[in-house]
Design a protein around this motif. Sequence first.
Motif, PDB file in Angstrom:
ATOM      1  N   THR A  74       0.839  -1.204   0.000  1.00 50.97           N
ATOM      2  CA  THR A  74       0.000   0.000   0.000  1.00 50.97           C
ATOM      3  C   THR A  74       0.869   1.247   0.000  1.00 50.97           C
ATOM      4  O   THR A  74       0.589   2.214  -0.711  1.00 50.97           O
ATOM      5  CB  THR A  74      -0.952  -0.003   1.209  1.00 50.97           C
ATOM      6  OG1 THR A  74      -1.786  -1.164   1.139  1.00 50.97           O
ATOM      7  CG2 THR A  74      -1.824   1.237   1.243  1.00 50.97           C
ATOM      8  N   GLU A  85      -2.290   5.577   7.793  1.00 51.84           N
ATOM      9  CA  GLU A  85      -3.345   5.355   6.801  1.00 51.84           C
ATOM     10  C   GLU A  85      -3.182   3.987   6.142  1.00 51.84           C
ATOM     11  O   GLU A  85      -4.159   3.248   5.988  1.00 51.84           O
ATOM     12  CB  GLU A  85      -3.315   6.454   5.739  1.00 51.84           C
ATOM     13  CG  GLU A  85      -3.743   7.802   6.252  1.00 51.84           C
ATOM     14  CD  GLU A  85      -3.417   8.949   5.320  1.00 51.84           C
ATOM     15  OE1 GLU A  85      -4.086   9.980   5.426  1.00 51.84           O
ATOM     16  OE2 GLU A  85      -2.483   8.825   4.478  1.00 51.84           O
ATOM     17  N   LEU A  89      -5.748   0.785   6.418  1.00 56.12           N
ATOM     18  CA  LEU A  89      -6.334   0.122   5.248  1.00 56.12           C
ATOM     19  C   LEU A  89      -6.113  -1.384   5.295  1.00 56.12           C
ATOM     20  O   LEU A  89      -7.020  -2.164   4.994  1.00 56.12           O
ATOM     21  CB  LEU A  89      -5.746   0.699   3.958  1.00 56.12           C
ATOM     22  CG  LEU A  89      -6.235   2.084   3.567  1.00 56.12           C
ATOM     23  CD1 LEU A  89      -5.428   2.615   2.376  1.00 56.12           C
ATOM     24  CD2 LEU A  89      -7.717   2.061   3.226  1.00 56.12           C
TER      25      LEU A  89
END
Length: 105
Positions: A74, A85, A89
């Motif tokens: 990611t 973040e 996720l």
Amino acid sequence: MIFALSSATGGAETPGSRIGLIKCEAWLANPASARDGENWIHGFWDGLVQGLGYVNRVGQIPYSDAMLDDVRKTCKDRPSSTLAESAFLTFERMRQGAFTPLTEK
């Protein structure tokens, strides 16, 4: 009173307490911080697990190595996102069944 308490605790930060706020690009570019980031991620996930009421699962996130790989992926795909973040996720993907869902409370 609340301001006084929050400002008093503000000085209690440790060097690694803000690592979740660094950009993925910076985290991936610095191998020396990789382990600090991984440790932060594990603590972050444990906090989410506990906050969601899975108290018996704190420290027992299955497939955490695969999940760390997912955070790295990611971060590579979204280098301007923060480590927090990306870790969130991945945690959400786990909750949706991408790894091993947390089903016991």
